[in-house]
Design a protein around this motif. Structure first.
Motif, PDB file in Angstrom:
ATOM      1  N   ALA A   1       0.839  -1.193   0.000  1.00 52.18           N
ATOM      2  CA  ALA A   1       0.000   0.000   0.000  1.00 52.18           C
ATOM      3  C   ALA A   1       0.877   1.248   0.000  1.00 52.18           C
ATOM      4  O   ALA A   1       1.957   1.261   0.588  1.00 52.18           O
ATOM      5  CB  ALA A   1      -0.906  -0.001   1.217  1.00 52.18           C
TER       6      ALA A   1
ATOM      7  N   GLU B   1      -0.989   6.921  -4.238  1.00 52.30           N
ATOM      8  CA  GLU B   1      -1.144   5.768  -5.128  1.00 52.30           C
ATOM      9  C   GLU B   1      -2.024   6.037  -6.336  1.00 52.30           C
ATOM     10  O   GLU B   1      -2.198   5.170  -7.181  1.00 52.30           O
ATOM     11  CB  GLU B   1      -1.721   4.590  -4.338  1.00 52.30           C
ATOM     12  CG  GLU B   1      -3.081   4.864  -3.719  1.00 52.30           C
ATOM     13  CD  GLU B   1      -3.596   3.699  -2.882  1.00 52.30           C
ATOM     14  OE1 GLU B   1      -2.872   2.707  -2.759  1.00 52.30           O
ATOM     15  OE2 GLU B   1      -4.729   3.798  -2.365  1.00 52.30           O
TER      16      GLU B   1
ATOM     17  N   ASN C   1       4.743   2.410   3.727  1.00 53.22           N
ATOM     18  CA  ASN C   1       3.832   2.938   2.712  1.00 53.22           C
ATOM     19  C   ASN C   1       4.436   4.153   2.006  1.00 53.22           C
ATOM     20  O   ASN C   1       3.729   4.923   1.367  1.00 53.22           O
ATOM     21  CB  ASN C   1       2.478   3.302   3.325  1.00 53.22           C
ATOM     22  CG  ASN C   1       2.603   4.265   4.496  1.00 53.22           C
ATOM     23  OD1 ASN C   1       3.650   4.895   4.701  1.00 53.22           O
ATOM     24  ND2 ASN C   1       1.540   4.383   5.281  1.00 53.22           N
TER      25      ASN C   1
END
Length: 347
Positions: free
Chosen positions: A260, A264, A323
């Motif tokens: 993740a 994104e 992340n």
């Protein structure tokens, strides 16, 4: 003001990455990350310090070890006190577990004594920081709930308590390493009204400091033009040097092994800067130029947040997966990206 324009990196995760087997490379050659950074134009390193972190990294012992490396390289050293056992940020300003039962006077003494202990240890081994943050992104206060000033806590009484906590930290820095500059750091890089409110409150409460620190991430804090306007207004109103002490931008949106990411999606990107190495480099060059253009030379520099947090291991002491690995200045295998060379730019 800092005697040089700071082109910095927050390398707080490096110690843990190296201990876990991660390495860094330039042109296929394994090298010390500080050498890679310095040869790429970086002249400052920022480290966070936590009181008693569960994972055992970013504590005093490990900070002392990293400080030796920074000072041996000849680079500027910024120390970032979180005054917490874990992340301190706008959503988390929780006091260390050891301080939870203290009354307010006890908390004031704890801040002062802890600051002195840490800085004395650094000074005594010859690695005094050149600049010290008293708190990290303290827009909503710190050491909650005693020093909390957001929401229903936004009262004159709470601001007075918050200011007192910061003031004893500042006094401890002045006492222990008087040559070190003191930074007050908030997270409103593109937001002039909030910046003005915060620093006017501190001005009215007599909080003394040397440098204004800001965080600026485009997906949270606006556009580069918002940053430019805020830097200009802040410099003209408060007449303090400003370091944008946290920023980052993605070099890819392609995930590594299904991880993740915080950033994104295409709609999280800044217009004009694709999520490529070239787009990241363009962002960094333009970001640096905006800081340099701050009136009267008040734009004192920047630090890229965790450019070396590569996905070299599965478990992290911070308790959550990485992340951030597409917001680094290294690829997933630890190879330096060409975008880091934007730090060599004089604009």
């Amino acid at each position: 003001m800092p005697n040089q324009f700071l082109k910095g990196m927050d390398l707080s995760f490096v110690d843990e990455i190296e201990a876990g087997g991660g390495s860094y490379y330039e042109n296929g050659e394994r090298k010390d990350i500080l050498s890679i950074a310095q040869e790429s134009g970086v002249n400052s390193v920022r480290l966070r310090i936590w009181n008693e972190p569960a994972g055992g990294f970013c504590d005093l012992e490990r900070t002392l070890a990293m400080a030796k490396r920074i000072k041996a390289s000849g680079m500027h050293f910024l120390l970032d006190f979180h005054y917490s056992d874990r992340w301190a940020d706008p959503a988390n300003q929780w006091k260390p577990k050891a301080w939870e039962g203290l009354d307010f006077d006890g908390l004031l003494r704890a801040v002062s004594e802890y600051t002195v202990v840490v800085l004395s240890a650094l000074r005594d081994q010859g690695t005094s920081p050149d600049m010290v943050q008293v708190g990290n992104e303290i827009t909503p206060g710190m050491l909650w709930n005693d020093g909390r000033v957001d929401g229903e806590h936004d009262t004159d009484e709470q601001w007075g308590r918050f200011a007192a906590l910061v003031q004893v930290g500042v006094a401890a820095v002045r006492e222990t390493i008087p040559e070190s500059e003191v930074m007050i750091h908030i997270d409103r890089g593109g937001d002039w009204p909030s910046t003005r409110k915060f620093f006017e409150r501190f001005e009215n409460l007599g909080v003394e400091y040397d440098v204004i620190g800001q965080s600026f991430y485009p997906w949270w804090h606006g556009t580069l033009e918002d940053l430019r306007r805020n830097l200009k207004a802040t410099s003209e109103r408060f007449r303090k040097p400003i370091v944008v002490v946290e920023t980052a931008y993605p070099w890819t949106l392609n995930k590594a092994e299904g991880r993740a990411f915080i950033v994104e999606r295409e709609d999280q990107l800044h217009a004009g800067y694709p999520a490529t190495v070239e787009g990241q480099a363009a962002y960094l060059r333009d970001f640096i130029a905006i800081i340099r253009d701050t009136p009267d030379g008040m734009g004192a520099g920047f630090h890229w947040w965790e450019p070396a947090w590569i996905p070299s291991q599965e478990e992290w002491s911070v308790g959550h997966p990485n992340n951030w690995s597409n917001l680094t200045l290294f690829d997933y295998e630890g190879n330096k990206l060409d975008s880091m060379d934007a730090c060599k730019s004089e604009r």
